[in-house]
Structure formats: structure tokens, C-alpha cells
Design a protein around this motif. Structure first.
Motif, short mmCIF file in Angstrom:
data_model
loop_
_atom_site.label_atom_id
_atom_site.label_comp_id
_atom_site.label_asym_id
_atom_site.label_seq_id
_atom_site.Cartn_x
_atom_site.Cartn_y
_atom_site.Cartn_z
N ALA A 116 0.81 -1.22 0.00
CA ALA A 116 0.00 0.00 0.00
C ALA A 116 0.84 1.27 0.00
N SER A 117 2.02 1.20 0.58
CA SER A 117 2.82 2.42 0.73
C SER A 117 3.89 2.59 -0.34
N CYS A 118 4.04 1.61 -1.22
CA CYS A 118 5.09 1.69 -2.24
C CYS A 118 4.49 1.40 -3.62
N PRO A 119 3.96 2.42 -4.28
CA PRO A 119 3.35 2.21 -5.60
C PRO A 119 4.31 1.56 -6.61
N ALA A 120 5.59 1.91 -6.55
CA ALA A 120 6.56 1.32 -7.47
C ALA A 120 6.70 -0.19 -7.22
N CYS A 121 6.70 -0.58 -5.95
CA CYS A 121 6.77 -2.01 -5.60
C CYS A 121 5.54 -2.73 -6.10
#
Length: 96
Positions: free
Chosen positions: A47-52
Motif C-alpha cells: 500500500a505504501s510503495c506504488p513502485a513495488c
């Protein structure tokens, strides 16, 4: 099957164990949690890492066409072979 990134905690629920099996079949066993804290950390990271999340989605999309889970042609062929073998065994048993 839309390459939706997800995480699961197998535990006792049948559906969660199926989810874990499907993720493993897609080469995504890294998102199968070992415990509740692990699951919370995975979901939080997604949820906190769009790139991931995008990387994970691309990996799922790519694996969808490489992994046996999506090889419908092979599954149908194997099913047909199984039916043929069952028919032959049944037919031969009647000749005894």
C-alpha cells in the motif's frame, strides 16, 4: 486473474490455502505470509510503495503466460489423455 497483487495467510481456511497455492503456482510465493504480523507488513508495504506494487503486478502479468497454471492447452491435452487411459483400463478390465 487480472494480475491483481495480493497477499495471503494460509492457516486453517481452505480458501486461503488455495490462494497460497495459486500464488506459488504463479511464482509469487513471496506474498504468502507466515503469520499475521508478516501479512500486515506485506500489505502495508504494498500500500505504501506504488513502485513495488507496479513491479509485483508486472511480474504477475509476465508469469501468467509462462506458468503451467495458465497453460490451458496443456491442461486440456492432459485431461484428454487421462480420459483415454481410463477408457482403455475400463475396456481391458471387461476382457478379463
Amino acid at each position: 486473474w487480472g494480475a491483481l497483487p495480493l497477499a495471503t495467510l494460509p492457516e486453517q481456511k481452505f480458501a486461503a490455502r488455495v490462494g497460497a497455492s495459486l500464488l506459488a503456482a504463479l511464482g509469487s510465493s513471496a506474498t504468502v505470509a507466515r503469520n499475521l504480523e508478516d501479512l500486515k507488513a506485506m500489505v502495508s508495504r504494498m500500500a505504501s510503495c506504488p513502485a513495488c506494487l507496479r513491479r509485483h503486478r508486472r511480474r504477475l502479468e509476465a508469469n501468467r503466460w509462462r506458468e503451467p497454471l495458465y497453460d490451458t492447452v496443456r491442461a486440456v491435452r492432459n485431461f484428454e489423455v487421462s480420459l483415454q487411459l481410463m477408457w482403455e483400463v475400463s475396456r481391458d478390465a471387461g476382457e478379463a
